[in-house]
Scaffold this motif. Sequence first.
Motif, PDB file in Angstrom:
ATOM      1  N   ASP A  16      26.744  37.355  -2.472  1.00 53.19           N
ATOM      2  CA  ASP A  16      28.130  37.332  -2.925  1.00 53.19           C
ATOM      3  C   ASP A  16      28.360  36.650  -4.266  1.00 53.19           C
ATOM      4  O   ASP A  16      29.405  36.821  -4.872  1.00 53.19           O
ATOM      5  N   GLN A  17      27.396  35.874  -4.739  1.00 58.78           N
ATOM      6  CA  GLN A  17      27.667  35.122  -5.964  1.00 58.78           C
ATOM      7  C   GLN A  17      27.703  36.029  -7.180  1.00 58.78           C
ATOM      8  O   GLN A  17      27.476  37.231  -7.087  1.00 58.78           O
ATOM      9  N   GLY A  18      27.976  35.442  -8.340  1.00 57.63           N
ATOM     10  CA  GLY A  18      28.152  36.203  -9.571  1.00 57.63           C
ATOM     11  C   GLY A  18      26.877  36.773 -10.152  1.00 57.63           C
ATOM     12  O   GLY A  18      25.891  37.008  -9.452  1.00 57.63           O
ATOM     13  N   GLU A  19      26.887  36.981 -11.461  1.00 53.91           N
ATOM     14  CA  GLU A  19      25.802  37.704 -12.110  1.00 53.91           C
ATOM     15  C   GLU A  19      24.534  36.879 -12.288  1.00 53.91           C
ATOM     16  O   GLU A  19      23.448  37.441 -12.428  1.00 53.91           O
ATOM     17  N   ASN A  20      24.637  35.586 -12.299  1.00 53.40           N
ATOM     18  CA  ASN A  20      23.473  34.752 -12.616  1.00 53.40           C
ATOM     19  C   ASN A  20      22.540  34.594 -11.418  1.00 53.40           C
ATOM     20  O   ASN A  20      22.371  33.508 -10.876  1.00 53.40           O
ATOM     21  N   LYS A  21      21.972  35.712 -11.023  1.00 51.79           N
ATOM     22  CA  LYS A  21      21.006  35.706  -9.922  1.00 51.79           C
ATOM     23  C   LYS A  21      19.875  36.668 -10.267  1.00 51.79           C
ATOM     24  O   LYS A  21      20.053  37.626 -11.027  1.00 51.79           O
ATOM     25  N   LEU A  22      18.731  36.407  -9.697  1.00 56.92           N
ATOM     26  CA  LEU A  22      17.521  37.145 -10.069  1.00 56.92           C
ATOM     27  C   LEU A  22      16.708  37.461  -8.824  1.00 56.92           C
ATOM     28  O   LEU A  22      16.562  36.606  -7.934  1.00 56.92           O
ATOM     29  N   VAL A  23      16.165  38.663  -8.771  1.00 59.41           N
ATOM     30  CA  VAL A  23      15.210  39.044  -7.733  1.00 59.41           C
ATOM     31  C   VAL A  23      13.835  39.143  -8.387  1.00 59.41           C
ATOM     32  O   VAL A  23      13.654  39.878  -9.357  1.00 59.41           O
ATOM     33  N   VAL A  24      12.888  38.370  -7.882  1.00 58.93           N
ATOM     34  CA  VAL A  24      11.515  38.397  -8.388  1.00 58.93           C
ATOM     35  C   VAL A  24      10.683  39.193  -7.389  1.00 58.93           C
ATOM     36  O   VAL A  24      10.683  38.891  -6.190  1.00 58.93           O
ATOM     37  N   TRP A  25       9.961  40.178  -7.903  1.00 53.74           N
ATOM     38  CA  TRP A  25       9.268  41.132  -7.028  1.00 53.74           C
ATOM     39  C   TRP A  25       7.793  41.214  -7.386  1.00 53.74           C
ATOM     40  O   TRP A  25       7.416  41.216  -8.559  1.00 53.74           O
ATOM     41  N   THR A  26       6.960  41.279  -6.356  1.00 55.25           N
ATOM     42  CA  THR A  26       5.549  41.577  -6.542  1.00 55.25           C
ATOM     43  C   THR A  26       5.252  42.947  -5.950  1.00 55.25           C
ATOM     44  O   THR A  26       5.759  43.276  -4.862  1.00 55.25           O
ATOM     45  N   PRO A  27       4.442  43.763  -6.628  1.00 51.55           N
ATOM     46  CA  PRO A  27       4.111  45.093  -6.084  1.00 51.55           C
ATOM     47  C   PRO A  27       3.371  45.035  -4.751  1.00 51.55           C
ATOM     48  O   PRO A  27       3.179  46.071  -4.109  1.00 51.55           O
TER      49      PRO A  27
END
Length: 465
Positions: free
Chosen positions: A69-80
């Motif tokens: 629910d939070q704003g834009e300052n979020k990040l998803v870090v992904w490993t293949p």
Amino acid sequence: MNLKKLHSVYFLGIGGIGMSAIARWFNHLGIPVYGYDKTPSPLTAALEKEGMQISYTDDSSQIPAFFKDQGENKLVVWTPAVPESSQLYAYFRDNGFLIRKRSAVLGMITKDMESVAVAGTHGKTTTSSMIAHLLKHAGHNTAAFLGGLTQNYQNNLILHDEGSTEAPIVVVEADEFDRSFLQLHPNVSIVTSIDPDHLDIYGDAEQMLEGFISFIRLCNPKGQLFIHQKAFEKIKDQDLGTASIHQYGLTSGAVHAANIKTGTVSFTFDFVSENERIEGLELRVPGFHNIENALAAIAVGLYYGLSEKAIRAGIETYKGVKRRFECIHTSEKITYIDDYAHHPEEIRAFLESVKAMYPGKRLTAIFQPHLFTRTRDFATGFSESLSLADEVVLLDIYPAREQPIPGVTSSMLLQGISSPSKQVIDKENLLSYLTQHPPEVLVTIGAGDIDRLVIPINKWIKDGE
């Protein structure tokens, strides 16, 4: 993107050794960290204890509302290592979340820091942890993102002192998988080896060579490249950029070792370069390959101005990395060593060193192949390397990110193994087999879940003494 101003970060595959180091970095900054992994492990348990919230169910309902629910300052870090077919990955993709690969985030974290990047199909974890320890032990402001848990620091992340007036040096393990190392910006590069691997990613050995050449060209034009002789021979005719090139090898090269002496607890050697000679160094992480790793680490330490006294103290106090030539038990009756080796060349180097340490002792090797494609592509090499042992026990292939390939099994390695005793055994029957065939020197080898057998095997040994 200002990573330090993120509201929160979600890691898809947080239990990976490289992912967890970055997760710890964000957590250290006070940024809320969430994540998913397929199964719980000692590492994920440690991350949860440090305050990170982890789910083991691939379902978007498990994503905390705070992150959704939070704003834009979020990040998803992904490993293949987490497939794109994952429900969580699909949710983040379809809902417009910013998704970045682990390698890209690591590149962003380190791009404005003096960085040392250690690449190679073998030896990069030990070499990078050695460099970090030499610098840290000598008092340099040092950070490190490592591919293993260091025994000195009990962590895969070493934090620099943000309050120091000295600009930090960051040591980074540069992973060739998925061409991740092409996201880095090193001032000093190390290449420990270039042997064919990850052919499911690169296609063939030539493409892999091109990947390493591209990595080398990323080095600062005024920087330094330390490269193993065998690796250099494979790419010496290519344009490698303008960084100064220094070759090293066990007994030859501009940097090499002399007066090598093997022991059951440590190896001793002299460090020799064009301008330096440091005699009688004691490395308490045995193995000829670890001497080679130490040569590269010492050369980098000298480049950063470390004294002979600091080098000697750093090497003598270096305790190694979890599952890299880790001596679990030693007594007059039995010695047990565990190692992460999962490539034919790594296995060969490991077993040659063990045989040199324990001449005349019967060597029993338990090996769990890692990946169906790797087993298929290097079957002959695996069989030849494992033949160094007197007795070989094969476990089933650990699939990791792959689906089974028809006809590719551990049994396909047996025909090429020349050891007097060889067989495939289920993990459940392993302790019973060892009871019936007591080993003198026992080694477990592999990058899958064979590490979960270490505690039971060690208990079996202690109960029998």
